[in-house]
Design a protein around this motif. Structure first.
Motif, short mmCIF file in Angstrom:
data_model
loop_
_atom_site.label_atom_id
_atom_site.label_comp_id
_atom_site.label_asym_id
_atom_site.label_seq_id
_atom_site.Cartn_x
_atom_site.Cartn_y
_atom_site.Cartn_z
N SER A 226 1.83 0.10 -8.88
CA SER A 226 0.82 0.70 -7.99
C SER A 226 1.37 0.95 -6.59
O SER A 226 2.10 0.12 -6.05
N TYR A 227 0.97 2.04 -6.02
CA TYR A 227 1.32 2.38 -4.63
C TYR A 227 2.84 2.46 -4.46
O TYR A 227 3.55 2.82 -5.39
N SER A 228 3.32 2.08 -3.23
CA SER A 228 4.75 2.25 -2.92
C SER A 228 5.37 0.86 -2.75
O SER A 228 5.15 0.21 -1.72
N GLY B 236 -5.67 10.28 2.96
CA GLY B 236 -6.35 10.62 1.70
C GLY B 236 -5.50 10.39 0.46
O GLY B 236 -6.02 10.28 -0.64
N GLY B 237 -4.19 10.29 0.61
CA GLY B 237 -3.32 10.15 -0.56
C GLY B 237 -3.06 11.48 -1.24
O GLY B 237 -3.68 12.51 -0.89
N CYS B 238 -2.17 11.49 -2.21
CA CYS B 238 -1.92 12.70 -3.00
C CYS B 238 -3.23 13.09 -3.69
O CYS B 238 -4.01 12.21 -4.08
N THR B 239 -3.45 14.36 -3.89
CA THR B 239 -4.77 14.82 -4.35
C THR B 239 -5.13 14.32 -5.76
O THR B 239 -6.29 14.25 -6.11
N PHE B 240 -4.11 13.97 -6.55
CA PHE B 240 -4.36 13.54 -7.94
C PHE B 240 -4.47 12.02 -8.07
O PHE B 240 -4.78 11.50 -9.12
N CYS B 241 -4.16 11.29 -6.97
CA CYS B 241 -4.00 9.84 -7.04
C CYS B 241 -5.35 9.13 -6.93
O CYS B 241 -6.11 9.39 -6.01
N SER B 242 -5.59 8.20 -7.84
CA SER B 242 -6.86 7.46 -7.82
C SER B 242 -6.72 6.25 -6.89
O SER B 242 -5.63 5.92 -6.44
N THR C 74 8.10 3.89 -6.16
CA THR C 74 7.95 4.08 -4.72
C THR C 74 8.14 5.54 -4.35
O THR C 74 8.25 6.40 -5.23
N ARG C 75 8.21 5.78 -3.03
CA ARG C 75 8.43 7.12 -2.49
C ARG C 75 9.82 7.19 -1.87
O ARG C 75 10.32 6.18 -1.38
N PRO C 76 10.44 8.36 -1.84
CA PRO C 76 11.79 8.45 -1.27
C PRO C 76 11.83 8.26 0.24
O PRO C 76 12.89 8.07 0.79
N GLY D 52 -6.56 3.25 -7.41
CA GLY D 52 -5.61 2.21 -7.86
C GLY D 52 -4.16 2.57 -7.56
O GLY D 52 -3.26 1.82 -7.92
N GLY D 53 -3.92 3.73 -6.94
CA GLY D 53 -2.55 4.11 -6.59
C GLY D 53 -1.67 4.30 -7.80
O GLY D 53 -0.51 3.89 -7.83
N SER D 54 -2.22 4.92 -8.85
CA SER D 54 -1.49 5.19 -10.09
C SER D 54 -1.04 3.92 -10.79
O SER D 54 -0.01 3.88 -11.44
N GLY D 55 -1.82 2.85 -10.68
CA GLY D 55 -1.40 1.61 -11.35
C GLY D 55 -2.60 0.76 -11.76
O GLY D 55 -2.65 -0.43 -11.51
N THR E 88 0.85 -1.18 0.00
CA THR E 88 0.00 0.00 0.00
C THR E 88 0.90 1.24 0.00
O THR E 88 2.00 1.17 -0.55
N CYS E 89 0.46 2.33 0.60
CA CYS E 89 1.24 3.56 0.54
C CYS E 89 1.06 4.30 1.86
O CYS E 89 -0.07 4.41 2.35
N PRO E 90 2.15 4.81 2.46
CA PRO E 90 2.02 5.49 3.76
C PRO E 90 1.20 6.78 3.67
O PRO E 90 0.77 7.31 4.69
N ASN E 91 1.00 7.24 2.45
CA ASN E 91 0.19 8.45 2.27
C ASN E 91 -1.29 8.10 2.16
O ASN E 91 -2.14 8.97 2.03
N ARG E 92 -1.59 6.79 2.19
CA ARG E 92 -2.98 6.34 2.08
C ARG E 92 -3.42 5.54 3.30
O ARG E 92 -4.61 5.53 3.62
N ASP E 93 -2.45 4.86 3.97
CA ASP E 93 -2.86 3.94 5.04
C ASP E 93 -2.89 4.62 6.41
O ASP E 93 -3.06 3.95 7.42
S1 SF4 Z 1 0.59 9.06 -5.87
FE1 SF4 Z 1 1.91 7.50 -4.95
S2 SF4 Z 1 2.57 8.42 -3.02
FE2 SF4 Z 1 0.76 9.58 -3.65
S3 SF4 Z 1 -0.97 8.55 -2.63
FE3 SF4 Z 1 -0.75 7.66 -4.70
S4 SF4 Z 1 0.49 5.82 -4.41
FE4 SF4 Z 1 0.78 7.13 -2.58
#
Ligand code: SF4
Length: 310
Positions: free
Chosen positions: A83-85, A37-43, A114-116, A45-48, A26-31
């Protein structure tokens, strides 16, 4: 910049294709670890959205290969966990998954989005072990170097986290591909060019870049905002011209891995021009035609780091 197809042919002797796979991360910005909420543009599916999701690894790889083989008789592939990180999870589970993947004869490269801030010591050790077997590319979603925009899109980390994560990866000899988005709300053309200047200033500079037009998608915070109060988006001409300027800023050895978005059509709210992929590609190719350098020429430059074939 170097065309991806030229780079792949020069380094691997043939064009190799991406298989979109899911690692179950998953992603620390979502869990909830950073935010939920995740990044504002991210659907969702986590961009995947295109990643093969079901079955064991072999089944998922065969499913993804079957899709690619409708267009090509490719023999070797880039295993792309998108998808995700994909470094955010139990290192033992990820080690088993990625070792099994990279040891397959049909896999030439392992590519992990992934994320840095998801590169703890155990993961760095895993990446180094994998990279000793075949090339590993880590794809870092930076989107922008502008702190103000990063906060507005809820990226969840400041720029110095990217700078440190990037440096650690390069020190470990791992290929890094940076993702950036053009047209984020509130960003001027100068902000976008600043992001390119920041990347060009890194030592060494990124091995590759993926550039994407902001796609406003249904089911995202940005989509909700746009539907209530539409904000201006770049035209195709503005976008192409900006990519061209970025190409002039990045070092010649940077490989252009993507110059348009590949978001899910069904979710797209705007801009509408993103739906006409052929027209977008033709426009981009026309605009960028004199921006590419042959791989051999770029490689001859002293700052070039050549990658070994898989
Ligand atoms: S764009 Fe990447 S870092 Fe941001 S919420 Fe989606 S999966 Fe997480």
């Amino acid at each position: 910049m170097i065309r991806l197809s030229d780079y792949l042919k020069a380094v691997f002797g043939e064009k190799i294709y991406r298989l979109s796979l899911s690692s179950g991360c998953t992603c620390p910005n979502r869990d909830g670890t950073i935010m939920s909420g995740g990044c504002t543009f991210c659907s969702e599916g986590g961009s995947g959205e295109f990643a093969a999701q079901t079955g064991d690894l072999s089944e998922r790889i065969e499913e993804a290969k079957a899709r690619i083989r409708q267009k090509t008789d490719a023999k070797r592939f880039i295993a792309y966990f998108q998808s995700y990180s994909n470094t955010y999870g139990d290192p033992d589970r990820l080690r088993a998954l990625y070792m099994e993947t990279i040891r397959r004869e049909d896999i030439a490269v392992l590519s992990l989005a992934t994320r840095p801030d998801c590169l703890p010591p155990g993961i760095m050790a895993l990446l180094a072990d994998l990279n000793a077997i075949k090339p590993v590319w880590v794809e870092l979603g930076l989107q922008t170097s502008c702190e103000r925009t990063a906060e507005a899109i809820r990226r969840g980390y400041p720029l110095d986290v990217f700078t440190k994560g990037y440096a650690a990866l390069k020190q470990a000899g791992i290929g890094v591909i940076v993702h950036i988005i053009l047209g984020l709300p509130g960003e001027s053309r100068e902000d976008m060019l600043s992001t390119a200047r920041y990347l060009a200033s890194l030592d060494p500079p990124p091995d590759g870049i993926k550039i994407q037009m902001l796609q406003v998608l249904k089911g995202t915070a940005l989509g909700d905002r746009y539907l209530k109060d539409p904000f201006p988006l770049m035209t195709l001409g503005e976008y192409a011209a900006c990519v061209r300027d970025i190409a002039g800023i990045l070092p010649p050895r940077t490989v252009l891995h993507r110059m348009t978005g590949d978001g899910p059509r069904a979710l797209l709210i705007a801009p509408e021009w993103c739906l006409h992929k052929k027209n977008v590609l033709n426009t981009m190719n026309r605009c960028l035609q004199d921006c590419f350098v042959p791989y051999e020429l770029a490689s001859a430059r002293p700052e070039t780091v050549t990658r070994r074939p898989g």
